[in-house]
Design an enzyme around this catalytic site. Structure first.
Site, PDB file in Angstrom:
ATOM      1  N   GLY A 248       0.822  -1.212   0.000  1.00 49.06           N
ATOM      2  CA  GLY A 248       0.000   0.000   0.000  1.00 49.06           C
ATOM      3  C   GLY A 248       0.858   1.265   0.000  1.00 49.06           C
ATOM      4  O   GLY A 248       0.554   2.241  -0.686  1.00 49.06           O
ATOM      5  N   ASP A 249       1.926   1.245   0.779  1.00 48.96           N
ATOM      6  CA  ASP A 249       2.839   2.398   0.837  1.00 48.96           C
ATOM      7  C   ASP A 249       3.483   2.615  -0.531  1.00 48.96           C
ATOM      8  O   ASP A 249       3.656   3.748  -0.985  1.00 48.96           O
ATOM      9  CB  ASP A 249       3.948   2.162   1.877  1.00 48.96           C
ATOM     10  CG  ASP A 249       3.382   1.714   3.218  1.00 48.96           C
ATOM     11  OD1 ASP A 249       2.247   2.113   3.539  1.00 48.96           O
ATOM     12  OD2 ASP A 249       4.065   0.952   3.929  1.00 48.96           O
TER      13      ASP A 249
HETATM   14  N1  LIG Z   1      -0.972 -10.465  -3.821  1.00 49.82           N
HETATM   15  C1  LIG Z   1      -0.810  -9.447  -4.659  1.00 49.82           C
HETATM   16  N2  LIG Z   1      -0.670  -9.652  -5.990  1.00 49.82           N
HETATM   17  C2  LIG Z   1      -0.529  -8.629  -6.850  1.00 49.82           C
HETATM   18  N3  LIG Z   1      -0.546  -7.339  -6.454  1.00 49.82           N
HETATM   19  C3  LIG Z   1      -0.663  -7.066  -5.149  1.00 49.82           C
HETATM   20  C4  LIG Z   1      -0.801  -8.090  -4.171  1.00 49.82           C
HETATM   21  N4  LIG Z   1      -0.896  -7.520  -2.942  1.00 49.82           N
HETATM   22  C5  LIG Z   1      -0.829  -6.180  -3.155  1.00 49.82           C
HETATM   23  N5  LIG Z   1      -0.707  -5.887  -4.467  1.00 49.82           N
HETATM   24  C6  LIG Z   1      -0.660  -4.565  -5.111  1.00 49.82           C
HETATM   25  O1  LIG Z   1      -0.426  -3.538  -4.157  1.00 49.82           O
HETATM   26  C7  LIG Z   1      -1.579  -2.696  -4.017  1.00 49.82           C
HETATM   27  C8  LIG Z   1      -1.786  -2.356  -2.563  1.00 49.82           C
HETATM   28  O2  LIG Z   1      -1.929  -3.554  -1.830  1.00 49.82           O
HETATM   29  P1  LIG Z   1      -2.873  -3.738  -0.542  1.00 49.82           P
HETATM   30  O3  LIG Z   1      -4.291  -3.588  -0.934  1.00 49.82           O
HETATM   31  O4  LIG Z   1      -2.453  -5.011   0.085  1.00 49.82           O
HETATM   32  O5  LIG Z   1      -2.446  -2.488   0.346  1.00 49.82           O
HETATM   33  P2  LIG Z   1      -2.417  -2.314   1.937  1.00 49.82           P
HETATM   34  O6  LIG Z   1      -3.348  -3.292   2.570  1.00 49.82           O
HETATM   35  O7  LIG Z   1      -2.645  -0.890   2.213  1.00 49.82           O
HETATM   36  O8  LIG Z   1      -0.907  -2.681   2.251  1.00 49.82           O
HETATM   37  P3  LIG Z   1       0.077  -2.144   3.426  1.00 49.82           P
HETATM   38  O9  LIG Z   1      -0.730  -1.226   4.305  1.00 49.82           O
HETATM   39  O10 LIG Z   1       0.551  -3.380   4.104  1.00 49.82           O
HETATM   40  O11 LIG Z   1       1.194  -1.428   2.749  1.00 49.82           O
HETATM   41  C9  LIG Z   1      -2.737  -3.469  -4.645  1.00 49.82           C
HETATM   42  O12 LIG Z   1      -3.713  -2.608  -5.156  1.00 49.82           O
HETATM   43  C10 LIG Z   1      -2.007  -4.251  -5.749  1.00 49.82           C
HETATM   44  O13 LIG Z   1      -1.777  -3.416  -6.876  1.00 49.82           O
HETATM   45 MG   LIG Z   2      -2.180   0.159   3.967  1.00 47.46          MG
END
Ligand SMILES: Nc1ncnc2c1ncn2[C@@H]1O[C@H](COP(=O)(O)OP(=O)(O)OP(=O)(O)O)[C@@H](O)[C@H]1O
Ligand SMILES: [Mg+2]
Length: 303
Positions: A248-249
């Site tokens: 996400g970051d």
């Molecule tokens: N398993 C995956 N396969 C492919 N792309 C992924 C995957 N996990 C994350 N991503 C990519 O990263 C983006 C952000 O991921 P996610 O939705 O997990 O963010 P988050 O939960 O805010 O993560 P964090 O807070 O741990 O940094 C997604 O929209 C996607 O593009």
């Molecule tokens: Mg996040």
């Protein structure tokens, strides 16, 4: 200039053991010490994208120096307030299962908090402040509001990636971008979300509450981008997931960095998704080569 804020950074101490014996002596098969903290992650990915930025926040003690030196080694500019207590160490123990033990972090004194607010006086119109993660309890519930107040007075933009009341409070102050994942979005509105239509409904509400751009990330399911110019969906590229912490970051870095370089929101969206996925497919954070490799694989469709 883009400034990232990390109020409670960490050294992430990643330890691997073959068979974990609780109460016995275990030998590490591998260990790794990485700088941790959401704002620091944003800075490191911005740097990969060759976007000038400065990491700020609080660092203390030998652990703080380790992070400062690391950032210096990656040629990332930083301007942290030095605090009296040591920056925390978070243990990530990888065996058959993964166990995490996170430190609480230093208590931030009033004078230290004031010193960070004072640093923001350098903000100017055209600058962007990226606020990521939750504020440590010692700073009080309204510390982000104080940072945003300086930002607004200086006519700079801000991005906020946090949860709960701090996010709700920030919305009215018109953030450039918010990026909840779909779980955080549901939690924010106290609902369960099952369909893409529902994500769009609640994502739009964030926009109506004040956010210019809303990204809702859905891990391996890609992401939605919502603005007054429409709603877009991007699929995530396929690959082998190694470590999705910081995805996400990375997405925020890809979006904000590309927006600052090109002004093109859909190109920013594409780079955001590629950066998030590149991190998910790497042990550490995304590097530029993988981000560039993934970008053409991402299909963006208007919803
Ligand atoms: N398993 C995956 N396969 C492919 N792309 C992924 C995957 N996990 C994350 N991503 C990519 O990263 C983006 C952000 O991921 P996610 O939705 O997990 O963010 P988050 O939960 O805010 O993560 P964090 O807070 O741990 O940094 C997604 O929209 C996607 O593009
Ligand atoms: Mg996040």
């Amino acid at each position: 200039m883009i400034y990232t804020v990390t109020l409670n950074p960490s050294i992430d101490y990643i330890v691997e053991v073959d068979d974990l014996t609780l109460g016995g002596l275990n030998r590490m098969t591998r260990d790794l010490k990485l700088p941790g903290g959401k704002g620091i992650n944003v800075s490191r990915v911005l740097n990969q994208l060759e976007v000038q930025n400065t990491a700020i926040g609080f660092l203390g003690g030998f652990t703080g120096r380790y992070i400062k030196d690391w950032l210096h080694g990656e040629k990332i500019s930083s301007d942290f307030v030095s605090v009296a207590d040591d920056t925390r160490i978070n243990i990530k123990l990888k065996a058959a299962e993964e166990t995490e033990i996170n430190g609480t972090g230093p208590v931030i004194r009033d004078a230290e908090a004031d010193a960070l607010l004072l640093k923001l006086e350098a903000l100017q119109a055209g600058d962007t402040l990226v606020l990521s993660g939750s504020a440590p309890p010692s700073l009080g519930g309204d510390f982000y509001s104080k940072l945003i107040a300086v930002c607004k007075r200086k006519k700079a933009e801000f991005v906020i990636d946090t949860t709960g009341q701090a996010l709700k409070d920030a919305l009215a102050l018109e953030p450039l971008l918010v990026k909840p994942n779909h779980h955080e979005l549901a939690e924010l509105f106290g609902v369960t979300i099952k369909t893409r239509e529902e994500i769009i409904t609640y994502g739009r509400r964030l926009m109506e509450s004040g956010a210019r751009y809303v990204l809702v990330s859905m891990a391996g399911e890609g992401a939605l981008f919502i603005s007054d110019q429409g709603v877009y969906y991007a699929s995530a590229p396929s690959g082998t997931v190694r470590n999705s912490v910081g995805a996400g970051d990375s997405m925020i870095a890809g979006f904000v960095g590309t927006l600052s370089l090109t002004g093109d929101v859909l190109e920013a969206f594409r780079t955001g998704v590629a950066s998030g996925s590149a991190t998910a497919f790497s042990d550490d954070l995304a590097d530029r080569a993988l981000i560039e490799q993934l970008k053409p694989q991402i299909e963006i469709t208007q919803v």
